[in-house]
Structure formats: C-alpha cells, structure tokens
Design a protein around this motif. Structure first.
Motif, mmCIF file in Angstrom:
data_model
loop_
_atom_site.group_PDB
_atom_site.id
_atom_site.type_symbol
_atom_site.label_atom_id
_atom_site.label_comp_id
_atom_site.label_asym_id
_atom_site.label_seq_id
_atom_site.Cartn_x
_atom_site.Cartn_y
_atom_site.Cartn_z
ATOM 1 N N ASP A 99 0.869 -1.173 0.000
ATOM 2 C CA ASP A 99 0.000 0.000 0.000
ATOM 3 C C ASP A 99 0.909 1.227 0.000
ATOM 4 O OD1 ASP A 99 -1.759 2.070 0.395
ATOM 5 O OD2 ASP A 99 -2.592 1.282 2.269
ATOM 6 N N PRO A 100 0.987 1.956 -1.117
ATOM 7 C CA PRO A 100 1.906 3.092 -1.183
ATOM 8 C C PRO A 100 1.420 4.345 -0.449
ATOM 9 C CG PRO A 100 0.695 2.919 -3.220
ATOM 10 C CD PRO A 100 0.295 1.731 -2.380
ATOM 11 N N ARG A 101 0.176 4.343 0.031
ATOM 12 C CA ARG A 101 -0.378 5.564 0.643
ATOM 13 C C ARG A 101 0.403 6.053 1.862
ATOM 14 N NH1 ARG A 101 -6.446 3.535 0.600
ATOM 15 N NH2 ARG A 101 -5.251 1.785 1.393
ATOM 16 N N PRO A 102 0.800 5.178 2.794
ATOM 17 C CA PRO A 102 1.587 5.681 3.933
ATOM 18 C C PRO A 102 2.927 6.292 3.502
ATOM 19 C CG PRO A 102 0.724 3.495 4.429
ATOM 20 C CD PRO A 102 0.445 3.764 2.976
ATOM 21 N N TYR A 103 3.555 5.683 2.513
ATOM 22 C CA TYR A 103 4.825 6.206 1.983
ATOM 23 C C TYR A 103 4.611 7.589 1.363
ATOM 24 C CZ TYR A 103 8.709 6.544 -1.387
ATOM 25 O OH TYR A 103 9.784 6.967 -2.143
ATOM 26 N N ILE A 104 3.591 7.708 0.518
ATOM 27 C CA ILE A 104 3.312 8.987 -0.148
ATOM 28 C C ILE A 104 2.940 10.048 0.884
ATOM 29 C CG2 ILE A 104 1.696 10.138 -1.727
ATOM 30 C CD1 ILE A 104 1.743 7.446 -3.338
ATOM 31 N N ALA A 105 2.135 9.661 1.876
ATOM 32 C CA ALA A 105 1.767 10.606 2.938
ATOM 33 C C ALA A 105 2.993 10.986 3.766
ATOM 34 C CB ALA A 105 0.694 9.994 3.834
ATOM 35 N N GLY A 106 3.863 10.018 4.024
ATOM 36 C CA GLY A 106 5.050 10.267 4.839
ATOM 37 C C GLY A 106 6.008 11.267 4.223
ATOM 38 N N ILE A 107 6.058 11.313 2.900
ATOM 39 C CA ILE A 107 6.932 12.293 2.251
ATOM 40 C C ILE A 107 6.177 13.565 1.890
ATOM 41 C CG2 ILE A 107 8.655 10.658 1.415
ATOM 42 C CD1 ILE A 107 7.300 10.572 -1.250
ATOM 43 N N GLY A 108 4.873 13.575 2.099
ATOM 44 C CA GLY A 108 4.081 14.775 1.838
ATOM 45 C C GLY A 108 3.978 15.110 0.366
ATOM 46 N N LEU A 109 4.106 14.098 -0.468
ATOM 47 C CA LEU A 109 4.171 14.350 -1.903
ATOM 48 C C LEU A 109 2.853 14.859 -2.472
ATOM 49 C CD1 LEU A 109 5.968 14.193 -4.391
ATOM 50 C CD2 LEU A 109 5.216 11.826 -4.686
ATOM 51 N N ALA A 110 1.754 14.227 -2.141
ATOM 52 C CA ALA A 110 0.472 14.550 -2.770
ATOM 53 C C ALA A 110 0.111 16.026 -2.617
ATOM 54 C CB ALA A 110 -0.634 13.660 -2.216
ATOM 55 N N GLU A 111 0.353 16.589 -1.431
ATOM 56 C CA GLU A 111 -0.053 17.987 -1.236
ATOM 57 C C GLU A 111 0.881 18.995 -1.912
ATOM 58 O OE1 GLU A 111 1.782 16.983 2.930
ATOM 59 O OE2 GLU A 111 0.210 16.058 1.782
ATOM 60 N N HIS A 112 2.005 18.512 -2.460
ATOM 61 C CA HIS A 112 2.926 19.406 -3.150
ATOM 62 C C HIS A 112 2.888 19.221 -4.665
ATOM 63 C CE1 HIS A 112 4.469 19.950 0.919
ATOM 64 N NE2 HIS A 112 4.806 21.131 0.468
ATOM 65 N N LEU A 113 1.898 18.482 -5.138
ATOM 66 C CA LEU A 113 1.737 18.279 -6.572
ATOM 67 C C LEU A 113 0.442 18.921 -7.040
ATOM 68 C CD1 LEU A 113 2.669 14.488 -6.921
ATOM 69 C CD2 LEU A 113 4.127 16.459 -7.404
ATOM 70 N N SER A 114 0.441 19.347 -8.287
ATOM 71 C CA SER A 114 -0.790 19.873 -8.879
ATOM 72 C C SER A 114 -1.787 18.729 -9.024
ATOM 73 C CB SER A 114 -0.485 20.473 -10.255
ATOM 74 O OG SER A 114 -0.121 19.436 -11.158
ATOM 75 N N ALA A 115 -3.034 19.075 -9.247
ATOM 76 C CA ALA A 115 -4.073 18.054 -9.429
ATOM 77 C C ALA A 115 -3.729 17.140 -10.603
ATOM 78 C CB ALA A 115 -5.431 18.717 -9.636
ATOM 79 N N ASN A 116 -3.195 17.708 -11.678
ATOM 80 C CA ASN A 116 -2.817 16.894 -12.836
ATOM 81 C C ASN A 116 -1.692 15.920 -12.495
ATOM 82 O OD1 ASN A 116 -4.696 17.988 -14.551
ATOM 83 N ND2 ASN A 116 -3.298 19.500 -15.425
ATOM 84 N N ARG A 117 -0.694 16.385 -11.745
ATOM 85 C CA ARG A 117 0.413 15.498 -11.368
ATOM 86 C C ARG A 117 -0.057 14.420 -10.391
ATOM 87 N NH1 ARG A 117 4.568 16.876 -14.307
ATOM 88 N NH2 ARG A 117 5.544 18.912 -14.177
ATOM 89 N N ARG A 118 -0.976 14.773 -9.481
ATOM 90 C CA ARG A 118 -1.526 13.758 -8.560
ATOM 91 C C ARG A 118 -2.271 12.677 -9.344
ATOM 92 N NH1 ARG A 118 -2.768 18.140 -5.398
ATOM 93 N NH2 ARG A 118 -4.955 18.061 -5.963
ATOM 94 N N ALA A 119 -3.047 13.100 -10.335
ATOM 95 C CA ALA A 119 -3.762 12.123 -11.169
ATOM 96 C C ALA A 119 -2.757 11.259 -11.922
ATOM 97 C CB ALA A 119 -4.702 12.838 -12.138
ATOM 98 N N GLY A 120 -1.709 11.861 -12.450
ATOM 99 C CA GLY A 120 -0.672 11.100 -13.133
ATOM 100 C C GLY A 120 0.004 10.112 -12.200
ATOM 101 N N MET A 121 0.224 10.525 -10.940
ATOM 102 C CA MET A 121 0.822 9.645 -9.939
ATOM 103 C C MET A 121 -0.067 8.420 -9.717
ATOM 104 S SD MET A 121 1.772 10.570 -5.959
ATOM 105 C CE MET A 121 0.083 10.921 -5.510
#
Length: 138
Positions: A99-121
């Motif tokens: 489950d990559p969600r804890p990793y992504i949350a741990g680095i704070g990546l989602a909130e530092h990406l645009s909506a388009n980049r989050r969708a691409g992720m």
C-alpha cells in the motif's frame, strides 16, 4: 534507496527545494527504458508528461520485479523514481500487497503536486500494479 531511507531523508530536509533536489538525484537511479521499449504499450496512460514503465522478472529465487522507467522531463523522471521505491525488486505478490499511501503521505508528496500530477501519480501506481499482476501469472 529503500522507503525508510527516503522517509528519513525527507524528514531531515526541511525545505521542498532541498527535497526536489533529492528527487532529481533519485532519477539517476532509474533503470533505463530502451528506445525500442518506448511504445504505446509501455506508455503510462493518464500522465500529462509522456512516461514509460515496463518491468521484468529477475533470475532470483524467488523472481523479483525490476521496473524500468523514463519520462520526458527531469522532474517527472525524479517523481517516477520516487514512486518506484516501495516496489522495486520485490516479488509480484509483494508488490500487489504494498500500500503506497503511507509512503506517499510520509513524504508529503500529494499535497505538493498539482491536481494533474496527482492524477498522473495515481495512473503510474496503477500501471505498477498491472505489471505486477501480469508478471505474477508468468
């Protein structure tokens, strides 16, 4: 780098400028996609920047997946490398259980990406799982 190394590094780096530098450094760790593999079949659908992802099983026992990726821009190559950390060199079963969600949350990546980049992720991670599902059947 493994997920713990990345999470520790992101915790130590107090600015996103420094973190983006680390992301750029990670792009150099990507296993390259051969020009002949830059096909529509390996293109990650849903990414604004052309991004290719493929994977093969190693000869290890048990076989592990080695993901290879490339993207048109250095930033996206770095983001791809960052997203592959929890999945690289794991068995197909282990990838599918990750489950990559804890990793992504741990680095704070989602909130530092645009909506388009989050969708691409999200599309990229979906493709990681598709490759693992395909390789599990081999």
């Amino acid at each position: 780098m493994n997920t713990k190394d990345v999470l520790d590094a992101f915790e130590m780096l107090d600015t996103w400028e420094a973190r983006y530098e680390l992301i750029g450094d990670l792009s150099r760790e990507l296993l390259p996609v051969a020009e002949s593999e830059k096909t529509d079949a390996n293109l990650v659908k849903g990414c604004n920047t052309q991004t290719w992802l493929t994977g093969n099983l190693t000869d290890d026992d048990p076989p592990l997946i080695e993901y290879r990726a490339d993207a048109e821009t250095p930033l996206v190559r770095g983001l791809v490398a960052l997203l592959l950390v929890p999945f690289q060199r794991k068995s197909p079963e282990a990838v599918l259980e990750t489950d990559p969600r804890p990793y992504i949350a741990g680095i704070g990546l989602a909130e530092h990406l645009s909506a388009n980049r989050r969708a691409g992720m999200e599309h990229f991670i979906e493709r990681v799982f598709q490759i693992a599902q395909h390789l599990r059947r081999q």
